[in-house]
Enzyme design. Structure first.
Site, mmCIF file in Angstrom:
data_model
loop_
_atom_site.group_PDB
_atom_site.id
_atom_site.type_symbol
_atom_site.label_atom_id
_atom_site.label_comp_id
_atom_site.label_asym_id
_atom_site.label_seq_id
_atom_site.Cartn_x
_atom_site.Cartn_y
_atom_site.Cartn_z
ATOM 1 N N GLU A 1 -1.224 9.741 0.878
ATOM 2 C CA GLU A 1 -1.560 9.824 -0.381
ATOM 3 C C GLU A 1 -0.874 10.646 -1.615
ATOM 4 O OE1 GLU A 1 -6.047 9.268 -2.417
ATOM 5 O OE2 GLU A 1 -5.714 9.266 -0.293
ATOM 6 N N GLU B 1 0.852 -1.448 0.093
ATOM 7 C CA GLU B 1 0.058 -0.069 0.010
ATOM 8 C C GLU B 1 0.876 1.171 -0.071
ATOM 9 O OE1 GLU B 1 -3.166 0.071 -0.391
ATOM 10 O OE2 GLU B 1 -3.502 -2.046 -0.427
ATOM 11 N N ASN C 1 -13.610 6.210 9.355
ATOM 12 C CA ASN C 1 -12.296 5.418 9.959
ATOM 13 C C ASN C 1 -11.566 6.173 10.898
ATOM 14 O OD1 ASN C 1 -12.881 3.038 8.587
ATOM 15 N ND2 ASN C 1 -11.800 3.528 6.751
#
Length: 320
Positions: free
Chosen positions: A182, A173, A220
């Site tokens: 990101e 990831e 989350n």
């Protein structure tokens, strides 16, 4: 007049001296009894011959006790260090990992000890040779207290495979832990679900992917923050500022969330379902059941590489 009171005063003094002598004699006798009791042999049924005596808790509460040993028997009150924390035995125990069973009481984080995580720092360095300096081995060790059953349940092979599987997905990831957040900033705003009652108090573009598994979405951050005792909903930047928090969010998902799968990744590895089910719990139909077989194979290849580095077999159930 002094002469008239001289005799009455001396009599009470003699009685006091006699009383004091009797007390001294009694204390001497009691001391002898206590001294004898201290050195009486322990009954054979009380503890096995190889049980270690109760350890004295370190004077400095932040100092690590001796490292836990799976083959050593500990009596009630025995204190050990495991995964960077001190643990105290509630009753006699042997071979029960601190944090994985209720026999151990958590004494809190400690310093100065030696890591006994199933993956050593040297192996961690070999797995992630080009990682961003943000991702420290110590940060991972510090995060383990949040989920003490992680890589700490079952046989050594089971524990090693779970740790390898977790680091495999971190490798995949975050591209070998090279990215802390990101890359595509144009997508940041998407990760805010305003249908949630708590909204996005840190801003619509604040809940982008961060950390080893690119942890994202406001719901989350809220759930993980509540579980970890951190206000990640209002301060999601902690995940890219504190290495331990970054690892903790990844461990939260791994140990508590099914995602699109039917079990947590922790349960998949401990219960024998295998690495393939951890892929399903992360990405479900996006990769599994023919969704993206190339991606599945890429993850499996990384997993086999990491299990090779730590010298353990990958086990069955590799794909989904």
């Amino acid at each position: 007049m002094p002469g008239r009171h001289a005799e009455p005063v001396r009599a009470p003094c003699r009685r006091s001296e006699q009383r004091l002598n009797r007390i001294k004699s009694l204390l001497t006798a009691l001391s002898a009894v206590v001294a004898t009791a201290v050195f009486l042999p322990v009954p054979a049924h009380a503890a096995p011959a190889n049980a270690v005596p109760v350890n004295v808790v370190p004077a400095d509460p932040a100092a690590c006790a001796p490292l836990w040993n799976s083959s050593t028997a500990y009596t009630a009150g025995g204190t050990v260090a495991h995964h960077g924390r001190n643990w105290t035995a509630k009753w006699w125990t042997r071979g029960e990992n601190p944090g994985a069973t209720t026999v151990w009481s958590d004494g809190g984080a400690c310093t100065g000890g030696v890591s006994d995580f199933v993956i050593s720092e040297a192996e961690f360095d070999e797995i992630f040779p080009d990682r961003d300096p943000f991702y420290t081995y110590q940060g991972l060790i510090d995060a383990l207290h949040a989920y003490p059953r992680f890589a700490n349940t079952g046989t050594e092979a089971t524990r090693s495979r779970e740790a390898a599987a977790f680091l495999t997905h971190a490798d995949f990831e975050s591209v070998g832990l090279q990215y802390v957040k990101e890359i595509n900033e144009a997508n940041y705003w998407i990760k805010c679900d305003y249908s949630q009652p708590f909204g996005c108090p840190a801003g619509q573009s604040a809940y982008y992917g961060r950390g080893p598994i690119m942890f994202s979405w406001n719901f989350n951050y809220k759930a993980a923050g509540d579980a970890l005792g951190l206000d990640l909903l209002n301060n999601p930047w902690l995940v890219e500022q504190d290495p331990s928090v970054a690892w903790q969010t990844a461990l939260w998902y791994w140990n508590t969330q099914n995602g699109p799968g039917t079990m947590t990744s922790h349960d998949a590895m401990v219960g024998g379902a295998g690495f393939g089910e951890t892929i399903r719990s992360l990405n479900g139909a996006l990769e599994c059941d023919g969704g993206n077989p190339a991606s599945v194979q890429a993850r499996v290849a990384k997993y086999e590489r990491i299990t090779g580095i730590i010298d353990t077999r990958p086990g069955s159930g590799l794909t989904c």
